[in-house]
Design a protein around this motif. Structure first.
Motif, PDB file in Angstrom:
ATOM      1  N   LEU A 351       0.846  -1.193   0.000  1.00  0.00           N
ATOM      2  CA  LEU A 351       0.000   0.000   0.000  1.00  0.00           C
ATOM      3  C   LEU A 351       0.890   1.256   0.000  1.00  0.00           C
ATOM      4  O   LEU A 351       1.933   1.290   0.692  1.00  0.00           O
ATOM      5  CB  LEU A 351      -0.890   0.033   1.241  1.00  0.00           C
ATOM      6  N   ASN A 352       0.506   2.256  -0.709  1.00  0.00           N
ATOM      7  CA  ASN A 352       1.180   3.547  -0.658  1.00  0.00           C
ATOM      8  C   ASN A 352       0.361   4.493   0.239  1.00  0.00           C
ATOM      9  O   ASN A 352      -0.864   4.477   0.219  1.00  0.00           O
ATOM     10  CB  ASN A 352       1.276   4.162  -2.054  1.00  0.00           C
ATOM     11  N   VAL A 353       1.102   5.330   0.982  1.00  0.00           N
ATOM     12  CA  VAL A 353       0.443   6.347   1.827  1.00  0.00           C
ATOM     13  C   VAL A 353       0.570   7.689   1.083  1.00  0.00           C
ATOM     14  O   VAL A 353       1.672   8.137   0.787  1.00  0.00           O
ATOM     15  CB  VAL A 353       1.092   6.451   3.210  1.00  0.00           C
ATOM     16  N   ASN A 354      -0.548   8.271   0.805  1.00  0.00           N
ATOM     17  CA  ASN A 354      -0.564   9.494  -0.004  1.00  0.00           C
ATOM     18  C   ASN A 354      -1.210  10.656   0.794  1.00  0.00           C
ATOM     19  O   ASN A 354      -2.120  10.440   1.620  1.00  0.00           O
ATOM     20  CB  ASN A 354      -1.347   9.284  -1.289  1.00  0.00           C
ATOM     21  N   GLY A 355      -0.784  11.921   0.532  1.00  0.00           N
ATOM     22  CA  GLY A 355      -1.479  13.151   1.004  1.00  0.00           C
ATOM     23  C   GLY A 355      -1.236  13.535   2.453  1.00  0.00           C
ATOM     24  O   GLY A 355      -1.964  14.384   2.984  1.00  0.00           O
ATOM     25  N   THR A 356      -0.256  13.004   3.041  1.00  0.00           N
ATOM     26  CA  THR A 356      -0.043  13.314   4.459  1.00  0.00           C
ATOM     27  C   THR A 356       0.594  14.712   4.578  1.00  0.00           C
ATOM     28  O   THR A 356       1.532  15.043   3.861  1.00  0.00           O
ATOM     29  CB  THR A 356       0.878  12.278   5.103  1.00  0.00           C
ATOM     30  N   VAL A 357       0.048  15.577   5.512  1.00  0.00           N
ATOM     31  CA  VAL A 357       0.625  16.903   5.787  1.00  0.00           C
ATOM     32  C   VAL A 357       0.894  16.970   7.294  1.00  0.00           C
ATOM     33  O   VAL A 357       0.015  16.704   8.126  1.00  0.00           O
ATOM     34  CB  VAL A 357      -0.346  18.041   5.385  1.00  0.00           C
ATOM     35  N   VAL A 358       2.098  17.349   7.651  1.00  0.00           N
ATOM     36  CA  VAL A 358       2.450  17.508   9.072  1.00  0.00           C
ATOM     37  C   VAL A 358       2.036  18.913   9.490  1.00  0.00           C
ATOM     38  O   VAL A 358       2.297  19.900   8.799  1.00  0.00           O
ATOM     39  CB  VAL A 358       3.948  17.280   9.291  1.00  0.00           C
ATOM     40  N   ALA A 359       1.341  19.023  10.668  1.00  0.00           N
ATOM     41  CA  ALA A 359       0.855  20.324  11.138  1.00  0.00           C
ATOM     42  C   ALA A 359       2.014  21.191  11.609  1.00  0.00           C
ATOM     43  O   ALA A 359       2.931  20.668  12.234  1.00  0.00           O
ATOM     44  CB  ALA A 359      -0.143  20.080  12.288  1.00  0.00           C
TER      45      ALA A 359
END
Length: 359
Positions: A351-359
């Motif tokens: 699985l690929n993890v997409n769209g993560t943004v660190v606050a």
């Protein structure tokens, strides 16, 4: 008075004869007159007659003597009638036209008269009957087997005859006896791609005669090589043995049936392909199996499909392979292992993890 002188007749013999059914007799050796005087002219006349017509080595005959000639009246006979004997020998009869009847082989020498013979030239009203019996010289089948006919005579006058041919050699046909073959069964078999058939229960021969030596030989062949619960087979029957030539078979070929059951094939070497987890039970054949011992040139193909027992990741996930057969000759086989249980790896999907943004 001058009375007649007496003369004796000497030396008369009656001739023997062959039987002719009459009393007739002939002078064989004429008698002679004793002491005819001077130059007297006296002649002796003689006739003879048998007292019985029948054959005898010494049949009584009466000779009648008479005198003739210029001086005959001067004499009388001391023996005007002479009793003597002579042989009457049998007349010969021929037997004509005898035929022995053909017969079907019966393991004996017995023969029957087919066309009775006839007696040639029985004399007058004589009562003579012909009796005939016959026997073959061999019991065996032959289109012209030699037979001997024995002829004898009977009847009131039979003793007056002999036969020219008391035994007649002739021929007649002895034709083969017919035998039935009963009870034959062809053995069932496992399919072997051939027409070969074996006898399961041998047939038996009905009514072989006497102590005749006759053996039954049987072979069989199927009409088709293919599997069937009642495949048609033909049994060929022949005879052998010392007396086999005296018989024919009513059923030299027998049509019957027997089962041909499928041959068993093993599927070897099947491997299911490993796969990446796809959330399904779907499985693919990695290494196709092979069929062991397909016979001859039979056309048989192996078809395989597979399914996992679980969709989940495993290094040895259980899978079931389903095997079926197809092709022109597939119906002649069954599979020892129509279903094969094996394992193959199901590896995790990535699985690929997409769209993560660190606050």
């Amino acid at each position: 008075a001058i009375t007649p002188a007496t003369l004796n007749v000497n030396g008369t013999l009656v001739a023997p004869k062959v039987y002719d059914a009459s009393l007739a007799a002939a002078i064989g050796t004429p008698g002679t007159l004793a002491t005819v005087l001077g130059t007297d002219q006296v002649l002796l006349g003689q006739t003879a007659l048998f007292t019985n017509k029948n054959v005898s080595t010494a049949q009584v005959a009466t000779v009648t003597n008479t005198l003739s000639g210029l001086d005959a009246s001067n004499y009388i006979l001391a023996n005007p009638n002479i009793s003597t004997t002579a042989a009457i020998t049998p007349a010969t009869l021929n037997v004509n036209g005898t035929l022995v009847a053909p017969k079907v082989y019966d393991a004996s020498l017995a023969a029957a008269i087919g066309t009775p013979g006839t007696l040639a030239t029985v004399l007058g009203t004589d009562q003579v009957a012909l009796n005939q019996s016959a026997v073959f010289s061999s019991k065996n089948v032959n289109t012209a087997q030699v037979a001997t006919v024995t002829n004898t005579l009977s009847g009131l006058d039979a003793g007056n005859y002999i036969l020219a041919n008391p035994n007649i050699s002739t021929t007649a046909a002895i034709t083969p006896a017919t035998l039935n073959v009963n009870g034959t069964l062809v053995a069932p078999k496992v399919y072997d791609a051939s027409l070969a058939a074996a006898i399961g229960t041998p047939g038996t021969l009905a009514t072989v005669l006497g102590t005749d030596q006759v053996a039954l030989n049987q072979s069989a062949v199927f009409s088709s090589k293919n599997v069937s619960t009642a495949q048609v087979a033909t049994v060929t029957n022949t005879l052998s043995g010392l007396d086999a030539g005296n018989y024919i078979l009513a059923n030299p070929n027998i049509s019957t049936t027997a089962a041909i059951t499928p041959a068993t094939l093993n599927v070897n070497g099947t491997l299911v392909a490993p796969k990446v987890y796809d959330a399904s039970l779907a499985a693919a054949i990695g290494t196709p199996g092979t069929l062991a011992t397909v016979l001859g040139t039979d056309q048989v193909a192996l078809n395989q499909s597979a399914v996992f027992s679980s969709k989940n990741v495993s290094t040895a996930q259980v899978a079931t392979v389903t095997n079926t057969l197809s092709g022109l000759d597939a119906g002649n086989y069954i599979l020892a292992n129509p279903n094969i249980s094996t394992t193959a790896a199901i590896t995790p999907a990535t699985l690929n993890v997409n769209g993560t943004v660190v606050a």
